[in-house]
Design a protein around this motif. Structure first.
Motif, short mmCIF file in Angstrom:
data_model
loop_
_atom_site.label_atom_id
_atom_site.label_comp_id
_atom_site.label_asym_id
_atom_site.label_seq_id
_atom_site.Cartn_x
_atom_site.Cartn_y
_atom_site.Cartn_z
N THR A 40 -46.70 30.90 -24.55
CA THR A 40 -46.70 30.02 -25.71
C THR A 40 -45.26 29.71 -26.06
N ILE A 41 -44.98 28.44 -26.33
CA ILE A 41 -43.65 28.04 -26.78
C ILE A 41 -43.81 27.41 -28.16
N THR A 42 -43.03 27.91 -29.11
CA THR A 42 -42.97 27.33 -30.44
C THR A 42 -41.52 26.99 -30.74
N GLY A 43 -41.31 26.16 -31.75
CA GLY A 43 -39.93 25.85 -32.08
C GLY A 43 -39.79 24.93 -33.26
N TYR A 44 -38.51 24.70 -33.59
CA TYR A 44 -38.10 23.79 -34.66
C TYR A 44 -37.17 22.77 -34.05
N MET A 45 -37.43 21.49 -34.32
CA MET A 45 -36.62 20.41 -33.77
C MET A 45 -36.13 19.53 -34.91
N THR A 46 -34.88 19.11 -34.80
CA THR A 46 -34.33 18.13 -35.72
C THR A 46 -34.06 16.85 -34.94
N ILE A 47 -34.64 15.75 -35.41
CA ILE A 47 -34.47 14.44 -34.76
C ILE A 47 -33.54 13.60 -35.64
N GLY A 48 -32.51 13.04 -35.01
CA GLY A 48 -31.55 12.22 -35.73
C GLY A 48 -32.01 10.79 -35.90
N ILE A 49 -31.18 10.01 -36.57
CA ILE A 49 -31.48 8.59 -36.78
C ILE A 49 -31.17 7.81 -35.51
N ALA A 50 -31.76 6.64 -35.41
CA ALA A 50 -31.58 5.81 -34.22
C ALA A 50 -30.17 5.25 -34.15
N ASP A 51 -29.59 5.27 -32.95
CA ASP A 51 -28.31 4.62 -32.72
C ASP A 51 -28.53 3.12 -32.84
N PRO A 52 -27.75 2.42 -33.67
CA PRO A 52 -27.98 0.99 -33.88
C PRO A 52 -27.86 0.15 -32.62
N GLY A 53 -27.05 0.58 -31.67
CA GLY A 53 -26.85 -0.20 -30.45
C GLY A 53 -27.92 0.01 -29.40
N THR A 54 -28.36 1.26 -29.23
CA THR A 54 -29.29 1.56 -28.14
C THR A 54 -30.69 1.92 -28.61
N GLY A 55 -30.83 2.32 -29.88
CA GLY A 55 -32.14 2.78 -30.37
C GLY A 55 -32.41 4.23 -30.02
N ARG A 56 -31.55 4.84 -29.21
CA ARG A 56 -31.73 6.25 -28.83
C ARG A 56 -31.47 7.15 -30.03
N ARG A 57 -32.05 8.33 -29.94
CA ARG A 57 -31.85 9.33 -30.98
C ARG A 57 -31.39 10.63 -30.34
N ALA A 58 -30.50 11.31 -31.01
CA ALA A 58 -30.12 12.66 -30.58
C ALA A 58 -31.07 13.63 -31.28
N CYS A 59 -31.28 14.77 -30.66
CA CYS A 59 -32.08 15.81 -31.28
C CYS A 59 -31.60 17.16 -30.79
N GLU A 60 -32.03 18.19 -31.48
CA GLU A 60 -31.72 19.56 -31.09
C GLU A 60 -32.87 20.44 -31.53
N PHE A 61 -33.04 21.54 -30.80
CA PHE A 61 -34.10 22.46 -31.18
C PHE A 61 -33.86 23.85 -30.64
N VAL A 62 -34.56 24.79 -31.23
CA VAL A 62 -34.60 26.15 -30.74
C VAL A 62 -36.04 26.43 -30.34
N SER A 63 -36.23 26.84 -29.09
CA SER A 63 -37.56 27.18 -28.61
C SER A 63 -37.68 28.70 -28.52
N SER A 64 -38.88 29.17 -28.75
CA SER A 64 -39.19 30.60 -28.65
C SER A 64 -40.39 30.73 -27.73
N GLU A 65 -40.18 31.34 -26.55
CA GLU A 65 -41.25 31.48 -25.57
C GLU A 65 -41.69 32.94 -25.47
N THR A 66 -42.99 33.17 -25.59
CA THR A 66 -43.58 34.49 -25.37
C THR A 66 -44.63 34.35 -24.28
N CYS A 67 -44.71 35.39 -23.45
CA CYS A 67 -45.60 35.31 -22.29
C CYS A 67 -46.56 36.49 -22.20
N GLY A 68 -47.16 36.85 -23.31
CA GLY A 68 -48.22 37.84 -23.31
C GLY A 68 -47.75 39.28 -23.18
#
Length: 148
Positions: A40-68
């Motif tokens: 199972t992978i859980t996490g928190y992600m922050t999505i940034g605003i769109a770049d006016p020129g490209t429409g792309r967004r930067a994001c970052e997150f921390v994932s936490s994986e547990t495998c039983g």
């Protein structure tokens, strides 16, 4: 007044179809249960605003994986990502930046990628995948402003 109308229209076009009611910028939580891997992978992600020129967004997150019970220690990885729109889908492509788990390096941990679309107010769903596995993923707006 005209400037506000043009700016509003540009924001809707940059958001992509299906996203005009809710901008994906902000804090999200996610979860995927990778049945074939037994993890199972859980996490928190922050999505940034769109770049006016490209429409792309930067994001970052921390994932936490547990495998039983055979590998019960959660492995946490900090990841950076970039988001593109393809129709109604957000294409989230990531790279592992750092391990947050003592004694575990980033070597051997594959980046977590996502292809998601809106699935209700404050929700996104779609596919999580890495080079070896794929499964369903759910995102929802983080409560309390949780960020990575």
């Amino acid at each position: 007044m005209l400037r506000a109308v043009v700016c509003g229209l540009a924001c809707v076009l940059l958001a992509g179809p299906g996203w005009s009611d809710e901008d994906p910028a902000g804090a999200w939580e996610f979860r995927t249960d990778i049945v074939n891997k037994g993890c199972t992978i859980t996490g928190y992600m922050t999505i940034g605003i769109a770049d006016p020129g490209t429409g792309r967004r930067a994001c970052e997150f921390v994932s936490s994986e547990t495998c039983g019970p055979l590998d019960p220690e959660a492995v946490q990885m900090q990841q950076a990502c970039e988001i593109d729109f393809e129709g109604e889908y957000l294409l989230i492509r990531s790279q592992v930046v750092a391990s947050l788990t003592e004694g575990r390096g980033i070597n051997g941990y594959l980046p977590d990628h996502f292809t998601v679309q809106p699935s209700g107010a404050g929700r996104m769903s779609g596919t999580w995948y890495d080079r070896n596995y794929a499964d369903l993923v759910e995102f929802w707006r983080a409560r309390g402003g949780a960020t990575s």
